[in-house]
Design an enzyme around this catalytic site. Structure first.
Site, PDB file in Angstrom:
ATOM      1  N   GLY A   1       0.814  -1.207   0.000  1.00  0.00           N
ATOM      2  CA  GLY A   1       0.000   0.000   0.000  1.00  0.00           C
ATOM      3  C   GLY A   1       0.847   1.257   0.000  1.00  0.00           C
ATOM      4  CB  SER A   2      -0.125   4.820  -0.330  1.00  0.00           C
ATOM      5  OG  SER A   2      -1.026   4.889   0.771  1.00  0.00           O
ATOM      6  CB  THR A   3       1.383   3.837   4.723  1.00  0.00           C
ATOM      7  OG1 THR A   3       0.182   4.614   4.606  1.00  0.00           O
ATOM      8  CG2 THR A   3       2.173   4.361   5.908  1.00  0.00           C
TER       9      THR A   3
ATOM     10  CG  ASP B   1       1.008  -3.848   5.734  1.00  0.00           C
ATOM     11  OD1 ASP B   1       1.030  -2.876   4.946  1.00  0.00           O
ATOM     12  OD2 ASP B   1       0.347  -4.881   5.514  1.00  0.00           O
TER      13      ASP B   1
ATOM     14  CG  ASP C   1      -7.472  -0.371   4.411  1.00  0.00           C
ATOM     15  OD1 ASP C   1      -6.943   0.485   3.689  1.00  0.00           O
ATOM     16  OD2 ASP C   1      -7.417  -1.587   4.176  1.00  0.00           O
TER      17      ASP C   1
ATOM     18  N   GLY D   1      -5.762  -2.752  -0.461  1.00  0.00           N
ATOM     19  CA  GLY D   1      -4.881  -2.998  -1.598  1.00  0.00           C
ATOM     20  C   GLY D   1      -4.930  -4.428  -2.100  1.00  0.00           C
TER      21      GLY D   1
ATOM     22  CD  GLU E   1      -1.720  -6.376   3.441  1.00  0.00           C
ATOM     23  OE1 GLU E   1      -1.349  -5.392   2.780  1.00  0.00           O
ATOM     24  OE2 GLU E   1      -2.858  -6.449   3.973  1.00  0.00           O
TER      25      GLU E   1
END
Length: 225
Positions: free
Chosen positions: A29-31, A81, A84, A97, A103
């Site tokens: 994901g973006s982070t 990680d 949301d 994602g 995960e």
């Protein structure tokens, strides 16, 4: 601070949890991408990584960071990680994602789970974000009926701009469940995992985060569970 700046701040803070000479689990994901970029600056200090998705593996390799198959390693020191949603008990919804299954696997074998997120992800109770459930394609309709019986509105995730199902790295499909009131995340995780045809549910409550680094306007806030 912008949301990206908050994500960058927690990504930098997460470097303090990297264990020298060990294997590091890396999320999707973006982070997580911001974290990968930060990890590249200290890549010579670690043995390598295990990635939770093909996209993450590609980004890691692009930085010259070794990526191992999980079957090749005996232990993972820490898994880092995003989320949301996360509560003040460390329970999370993940899977926006579509990498929830891998995960969950990587998190399950890691000694420590560090969640990195901007402050907007901290919630009093889970459920405002649609709950992702990865399913075996032939079981999709049957699973969706049982998810509807739990009180949610299941919706098949499709490819951007189309009606074809989104296919995960595992060959599964994603059903996003809207409108669930999740009072007991552990119990609901167990219940959904028990539905035949479900590969994994994006509730991370049985194995939640040990630490959460939250990006706030006044700095990074650390929660421990």
């Amino acid at each position: 601070m912008t949301q990206d700046e908050l994500k960058q701040a927690v990504a930098r803070a997460a470097i303090d949890y990297v264990v020298d000479g060990e294997i590091i689990g890396v999320g999707t994901g973006s982070t997580a991408n911001f974290f990968i970029d930060e990890l590249a600056t200290i890549k010579d200090r670690i043995k390598g990584t295990v990635a939770s998705s093909e996209a993450t593996a590609a980004r890691l390799r692009g930085h010259g960071i070794p990526v191992f198959d999980l079957n090749e390693v005996e232990s993972i020191a820490v898994y880092i990680d995003g989320a949301d949603e996360i509560t003040d008990t460390g329970a999370m919804i993940k899977g926006g994602g579509a990498a929830l299954t891998r995960e969950k696997i990587v998190a399950s074998v890691s000694k420590q789970f560090v969640c990195i997120a901007d402050g907007s992800k901290l919630v009093a109770s889970l459920g405002s974000f649609p709950l992702p459930v990865e399913v075996i394609p032939m079981a999709r309709a049957a699973v969706m009926r049982q998810l509807a019986a739990l009180g949610g509105q299941p919706r098949l995730r499709t490819k951007a701009g189309g009606i074809e199902p989104f296919i995960t790295d595992n060959g599964g499909e994603i059903v996003d469940v809207v409108g669930l009131q999740i009072a007991d995340p552990v119990a609901l995780e167990t219940q959904i995992n028990g539905i035949v045809g479900v590969i994994a549910v994006g509730l991370f409550a049985q194995r939640g985060a040990n630490v959460c680094l939250l990006g706030m306007a006044d700095g990074v806030k650390t929660l421990t569970f």
